[in-house]
Each structure stands twice: as C-alpha cells, then as structure tokens.
Design a protein around this motif. Structure first.
Motif, PDB file in Angstrom:
ATOM      1  N   GLN A  68       0.841  -1.195   0.000  1.00 14.87           N
ATOM      2  CA  GLN A  68       0.000   0.000   0.000  1.00 14.87           C
ATOM      3  C   GLN A  68       0.884   1.255   0.000  1.00 14.87           C
ATOM      4  OE1 GLN A  68      -3.012  -2.420   2.757  1.00 14.87           O
ATOM      5  NE2 GLN A  68      -3.626  -0.293   2.598  1.00 14.87           N
ATOM      6  N   ASN A  69       0.800   2.087   1.017  1.00  8.54           N
ATOM      7  CA  ASN A  69       1.554   3.341   1.030  1.00  8.54           C
ATOM      8  C   ASN A  69       2.831   3.248   1.863  1.00  8.54           C
ATOM      9  OD1 ASN A  69      -0.399   4.697  -0.549  1.00  8.54           O
ATOM     10  ND2 ASN A  69      -1.678   4.946   1.267  1.00  8.54           N
ATOM     11  N   VAL A  70       3.396   2.058   1.944  1.00  6.44           N
ATOM     12  CA  VAL A  70       4.598   1.835   2.749  1.00  6.44           C
ATOM     13  C   VAL A  70       5.634   1.075   1.923  1.00  6.44           C
ATOM     14  CG1 VAL A  70       5.514   0.554   4.737  1.00  6.44           C
ATOM     15  CG2 VAL A  70       3.415   1.883   4.976  1.00  6.44           C
ATOM     16  N   LEU A  71       6.901   1.461   2.069  1.00  3.07           N
ATOM     17  CA  LEU A  71       8.013   0.692   1.545  1.00  3.07           C
ATOM     18  C   LEU A  71       8.739   0.058   2.726  1.00  3.07           C
ATOM     19  CD1 LEU A  71       9.473   3.127  -1.128  1.00  3.07           C
ATOM     20  CD2 LEU A  71       8.402   0.917  -1.569  1.00  3.07           C
ATOM     21  N   TYR A  72       9.045  -1.231   2.635  1.00  3.98           N
ATOM     22  CA  TYR A  72       9.661  -1.912   3.769  1.00  3.98           C
ATOM     23  C   TYR A  72      10.755  -2.869   3.300  1.00  3.98           C
ATOM     24  CZ  TYR A  72       7.102  -6.124   2.448  1.00  3.98           C
ATOM     25  OH  TYR A  72       6.637  -7.216   1.757  1.00  3.98           O
ATOM     26  N   ARG A  73      11.614  -3.194   4.243  1.00  6.88           N
ATOM     27  CA  ARG A  73      12.665  -4.178   4.018  1.00  6.88           C
ATOM     28  C   ARG A  73      12.909  -4.907   5.332  1.00  6.88           C
ATOM     29  NH1 ARG A  73      18.333  -1.868   1.898  1.00  6.88           N
ATOM     30  NH2 ARG A  73      18.695  -1.459   4.110  1.00  6.88           N
ATOM     31  N   PRO A  74      13.127  -6.226   5.330  1.00  3.94           N
ATOM     32  CA  PRO A  74      13.406  -6.927   6.583  1.00  3.94           C
ATOM     33  C   PRO A  74      14.608  -6.333   7.302  1.00  3.94           C
ATOM     34  CG  PRO A  74      12.948  -8.500   4.839  1.00  3.94           C
ATOM     35  CD  PRO A  74      13.056  -7.161   4.181  1.00  3.94           C
ATOM     36  N   SER A  75      14.501  -6.245   8.617  1.00  2.43           N
ATOM     37  CA  SER A  75      15.591  -5.712   9.436  1.00  2.43           C
ATOM     38  C   SER A  75      15.614  -6.486  10.753  1.00  2.43           C
ATOM     39  CB  SER A  75      15.384  -4.216   9.689  1.00  2.43           C
ATOM     40  OG  SER A  75      16.419  -3.688  10.475  1.00  2.43           O
ATOM     41  N   CYS A  76      15.830  -7.781  10.644  1.00  5.37           N
ATOM     42  CA  CYS A  76      15.714  -8.670  11.798  1.00  5.37           C
ATOM     43  C   CYS A  76      17.012  -8.721  12.593  1.00  5.37           C
ATOM     44  CB  CYS A  76      15.338 -10.074  11.335  1.00  5.37           C
ATOM     45  SG  CYS A  76      13.850 -10.111  10.297  1.00  5.37           S
ATOM     46  N   SER A  77      16.877  -8.933  13.894  1.00  7.11           N
ATOM     47  CA  SER A  77      18.064  -9.032  14.749  1.00  7.11           C
ATOM     48  C   SER A  77      18.640 -10.440  14.757  1.00  7.11           C
ATOM     49  CB  SER A  77      17.714  -8.611  16.178  1.00  7.11           C
ATOM     50  OG  SER A  77      16.669  -9.419  16.698  1.00  7.11           O
ATOM     51  N   ASP A  78      17.822 -11.450  14.402  1.00  4.41           N
ATOM     52  CA  ASP A  78      18.267 -12.843  14.474  1.00  4.41           C
ATOM     53  C   ASP A  78      19.008 -13.312  13.229  1.00  4.41           C
ATOM     54  OD1 ASP A  78      17.195 -13.091  16.959  1.00  4.41           O
ATOM     55  OD2 ASP A  78      15.336 -14.025  16.291  1.00  4.41           O
ATOM     56  N   CYS A  79      18.698 -12.740  12.067  1.00  7.63           N
ATOM     57  CA  CYS A  79      19.322 -13.207  10.835  1.00  7.63           C
ATOM     58  C   CYS A  79      19.096 -12.198   9.717  1.00  7.63           C
ATOM     59  CB  CYS A  79      18.779 -14.583  10.427  1.00  7.63           C
ATOM     60  SG  CYS A  79      17.048 -14.577   9.907  1.00  7.63           S
ATOM     61  N   ALA A  80      19.716 -12.466   8.578  1.00  7.90           N
ATOM     62  CA  ALA A  80      19.528 -11.643   7.379  1.00  7.90           C
ATOM     63  C   ALA A  80      19.137 -12.549   6.221  1.00  7.90           C
ATOM     64  CB  ALA A  80      20.810 -10.875   7.063  1.00  7.90           C
ATOM     65  N   ALA A  81      18.247 -13.504   6.525  1.00  5.72           N
ATOM     66  CA  ALA A  81      17.928 -14.550   5.557  1.00  5.72           C
ATOM     67  C   ALA A  81      17.082 -14.058   4.388  1.00  5.72           C
ATOM     68  CB  ALA A  81      17.209 -15.704   6.263  1.00  5.72           C
ATOM     69  N   TRP A  92      -7.865  -1.440  -9.476  1.00  4.95           N
ATOM     70  CA  TRP A  92      -9.240  -1.321  -9.005  1.00  4.95           C
ATOM     71  C   TRP A  92      -9.733  -2.704  -8.611  1.00  4.95           C
ATOM     72  CZ3 TRP A  92     -11.909   2.733  -7.520  1.00  4.95           C
ATOM     73  CH2 TRP A  92     -13.291   2.612  -7.342  1.00  4.95           C
ATOM     74  N   ALA A  93     -10.217  -2.843  -7.378  1.00  6.93           N
ATOM     75  CA  ALA A  93     -10.664  -4.144  -6.880  1.00  6.93           C
ATOM     76  C   ALA A  93     -12.077  -4.462  -7.359  1.00  6.93           C
ATOM     77  CB  ALA A  93     -10.615  -4.156  -5.355  1.00  6.93           C
ATOM     78  N   THR A  94     -12.343  -5.760  -7.599  1.00  8.45           N
ATOM     79  CA  THR A  94     -13.665  -6.208  -8.013  1.00  8.45           C
ATOM     80  C   THR A  94     -14.126  -7.349  -7.109  1.00  8.45           C
ATOM     81  OG1 THR A  94     -12.866  -7.919  -9.551  1.00  8.45           O
ATOM     82  CG2 THR A  94     -13.063  -5.664 -10.410  1.00  8.45           C
ATOM     83  N   GLU A  95     -15.427  -7.648  -7.168  1.00  6.59           N
ATOM     84  CA  GLU A  95     -15.968  -8.755  -6.380  1.00  6.59           C
ATOM     85  C   GLU A  95     -15.388 -10.093  -6.818  1.00  6.59           C
ATOM     86  OE1 GLU A  95     -20.197  -8.780  -6.283  1.00  6.59           O
ATOM     87  OE2 GLU A  95     -20.382  -6.752  -5.468  1.00  6.59           O
ATOM     88  N   ASP A  96     -15.204 -10.277  -8.120  1.00 10.71           N
ATOM     89  CA  ASP A  96     -14.635 -11.529  -8.615  1.00 10.71           C
ATOM     90  C   ASP A  96     -13.219 -11.730  -8.083  1.00 10.71           C
ATOM     91  OD1 ASP A  96     -16.903 -12.191  -9.995  1.00 10.71           O
ATOM     92  OD2 ASP A  96     -16.154 -11.548 -11.955  1.00 10.71           O
ATOM     93  N   MET A 138      -8.690 -10.796   6.389  1.00 23.30           N
ATOM     94  CA  MET A 138      -8.958  -9.626   5.542  1.00 23.30           C
ATOM     95  C   MET A 138     -10.362  -9.694   4.961  1.00 23.30           C
ATOM     96  SD  MET A 138      -5.327  -9.002   3.528  1.00 23.30           S
ATOM     97  CE  MET A 138      -6.061  -7.736   2.466  1.00 23.30           C
ATOM     98  N   ASP A 139     -11.117  -8.606   5.108  1.00 18.22           N
ATOM     99  CA  ASP A 139     -12.446  -8.555   4.503  1.00 18.22           C
ATOM    100  C   ASP A 139     -12.361  -7.804   3.178  1.00 18.22           C
ATOM    101  OD1 ASP A 139     -12.336  -5.819   5.092  1.00 18.22           O
ATOM    102  OD2 ASP A 139     -13.605  -5.990   6.857  1.00 18.22           O
ATOM    103  N   VAL A 140     -13.518  -7.574   2.565  1.00 18.69           N
ATOM    104  CA  VAL A 140     -13.536  -6.964   1.234  1.00 18.69           C
ATOM    105  C   VAL A 140     -12.969  -5.555   1.256  1.00 18.69           C
ATOM    106  CG1 VAL A 140     -15.901  -6.107   1.477  1.00 18.69           C
ATOM    107  CG2 VAL A 140     -14.977  -6.596  -0.808  1.00 18.69           C
ATOM    108  N   PHE A 141     -13.126  -4.840   2.365  1.00 15.78           N
ATOM    109  CA  PHE A 141     -12.589  -3.484   2.461  1.00 15.78           C
ATOM    110  C   PHE A 141     -11.064  -3.502   2.580  1.00 15.78           C
ATOM    111  CE2 PHE A 141     -16.908  -3.391   4.249  1.00 15.78           C
ATOM    112  CZ  PHE A 141     -17.500  -2.523   3.355  1.00 15.78           C
ATOM    113  N   ASP A 142     -10.547  -4.464   3.342  1.00 12.76           N
ATOM    114  CA  ASP A 142      -9.101  -4.622   3.444  1.00 12.76           C
ATOM    115  C   ASP A 142      -8.506  -4.975   2.080  1.00 12.76           C
ATOM    116  OD1 ASP A 142      -9.148  -4.232   6.256  1.00 12.76           O
ATOM    117  OD2 ASP A 142      -9.641  -6.354   6.555  1.00 12.76           O
ATOM    118  N   PHE A 143      -9.200  -5.839   1.371  1.00 13.81           N
ATOM    119  CA  PHE A 143      -8.720  -6.246   0.047  1.00 13.81           C
ATOM    120  C   PHE A 143      -8.706  -5.053  -0.902  1.00 13.81           C
ATOM    121  CE2 PHE A 143      -9.735  -7.650  -4.286  1.00 13.81           C
ATOM    122  CZ  PHE A 143      -8.631  -8.451  -4.542  1.00 13.81           C
TER     123      PHE A 143
END
Length: 270
Positions: free
Chosen positions: A55-68, A103-107, A128-133
């Motif tokens: 959605q409106n976020v860019l992310y990258r894993p940043s874990c303390s246990d590993c860089a897998a 654009w999301a559709t019912e199908d 996730m419901d239809v609004f989340d989708f």
C-alpha cells in the motif's frame, strides 16, 4: 524507535513478531511512508535496494536474528525457461491476460478468499475482509496494474497479480490464484508471463519479493534462471541455495543505524 536521514523520508522499525518463514525466529521491518509527488522516484530507488511496497509503505526486513530474507529479481535477458516451465506455459495456453488500473472487483475478492482459505488459512492475511482487500489493491500512489488471467472457455477468473511498474522492471506485489487446479502451476505461470510482459515492454527485471534460504514457502523462486538476489548492498547472480546458509546466523545483521545510513536516496527535490 525512529531513525531519520538528513533529508526526507524518515525510517522506522516495527516491533518484533514471529517470523512467517523460519520457525522460532522473530522478524522486524525497516519501513518508510510512500506518499507525495515524488512517490514514484522513491519507490524506484528503494526497490533497487531490496525494499518492497505494501500500500503506502516501503519496507525491508531488518531482523536481529538473521539476514535470511533476500530480495529476488529475474534478469529478463538471462532468463531461459526450463523444460518444466515450458510445459507450464503450454498447460495454460487457454488463459487470457487482461491488464487494468488498480481497481478491486468482487470476482477478485472471491478468488482471493478461496485462495487464502485453501492455502493460507492461518496466515496474517486470513482475516482480511472486502474493504481490506480493496485497500490492498487500490491504495497505491504509484503506477500499479492488476493483471487478471481468465479461462477463455469458461470465463472464470483463474489468477490475479497486483503489479507495480518500475523504471527498470515489473514488481509482483501480490498474486493469488485458483487453488483447485494444482497441475496448472498458476503461481509459476504468472511469473513466466510477467517475464514475457517485461520483455515486450523492454524492461530488464521482474521483481519477485523475498527468497528465504531454508523456507519451503520460498523455494520455488530458486527454480528460475537469471535470478539475482540483493545481498550486502548489491545485486548478485543467485548461487546454489546452500551458499546462503550463513545469512541465517545472528552475526550476519548490521545495526539499524548502519542500515539506514547505507540507504541511497534518489533526489526528491525536483
């Protein structure tokens, strides 16, 4: 906790939560907001450095246990379909591709729910419901497309991929498909077709998300020739899967502040 650079954007780290890929591990994500007139520039620049969009976020894993978790992409010029992949293409020659705006559709939602219930009933997206989708599909500040694959004979929707168009390729943000036809290998087919779309458009890469050594969920990505992974600040040709076992060690991670300092930002002033 917040870590910021001398210029926008600002970067944050999520609280630890159970890793969905490796049992007994905890995951964290480094993320920043994707918004404003320069969203495309930011998305293009950070996607080249292992970030993904949600959605409106860019992310990258940043874990303390590993860089897998290694961001993976296919170099279209180096890709050659295997014998098995060519059979997958032939098995799906009855499907017709249609690209549209985000654009999301019912199908789409009906297929999404069927897919989740069959394949990821206990996953993080299960409720996730239809609004989340609709939000997942439509809340995009950049150039995104919905790629639908429909059975030409029955007109049934068989597979869908939410795809971002980057300046150097296609990013497969999220895909789902009919779970009751496993012989068609629809997940693999969509990747193969995106390679073809990128080739037709003159785009050099198809971004696949993360490949995780030791995770059966992600093993299929290693079967594509021309694969590259983003590791230690650069893209490199994929080696044998066993070559990345060291990335699951806790000593393989850099401090958060160092990770942020090494991010190369595009010029967002223009």
């Amino acid at each position: 906790m917040r870590h910021s650079l001398p210029i926008a954007p600002q970067f944050y780290v999520t609280a630890p939560q159970p890793c969905p890929y490796l049992p007994g591990r905890m995951e964290r994500k480094l993320f920043t907001a994707l918004q404003g007139e320069q969203a495309d520039k930011l998305n293009n620049g950070l996607s080249k450095q292992g970030f993904r969009r949600s959605q409106n976020v860019l992310y990258r894993p940043s874990c303390s246990d590993c860089a897998a978790c290694l961001s993976a992409r296919i170099d279209v010029a180096k890709f050659r379909a295997s014998r098995s992949q060519r059979r997958t293409i032939r098995r799906n020659d009855h499907l017709r591709r249609r690209a549209s705006s985000a654009w999301a559709t019912e199908d789409q939602y009906d297929l999404f729910r069927t897919y989740l219930d069959a394949r990821h009933a206990d996953g993080g997206m299960a409720d996730m419901d239809v609004f989340d989708f609709a939000a997942m599909v439509e809340e995009t500040p950049i150039r995104s497309r919905v790629i639908e694959y429909t059975n030409e004979e029955t007109r049934d929707l068989q597979a869908v991929c939410l795809t971002d168009v980057l300046d150097d390729g296609l990013s497969m943000v999220y895909s789902f498909y009919a779970p009751d036809v496993p012989a068609q290998s629809l997940g693999t087919y969509m990747i193969l077709d995106h390679v073809e779309i990128a080739r037709e458009a003159g785009l050099p890469y198809v971004y696949l998300g993360y490949w995780v050594p030791g995770s059966p969920k992600m093993g299929y990505k290693a079967s594509f020739s021309g694969l590259e992974v983003y590791r230690h600040g650069a893209w490199e040709p994929f080696k044998h899967k066993d070559a990345y076992s060291a990335d699951t060690h806790p000593m393989s991670t850099d401090p958060i502040a160092e990770q942020v300092a090494n991010i190369s930002l595009p010029d967002l002033r223009a």
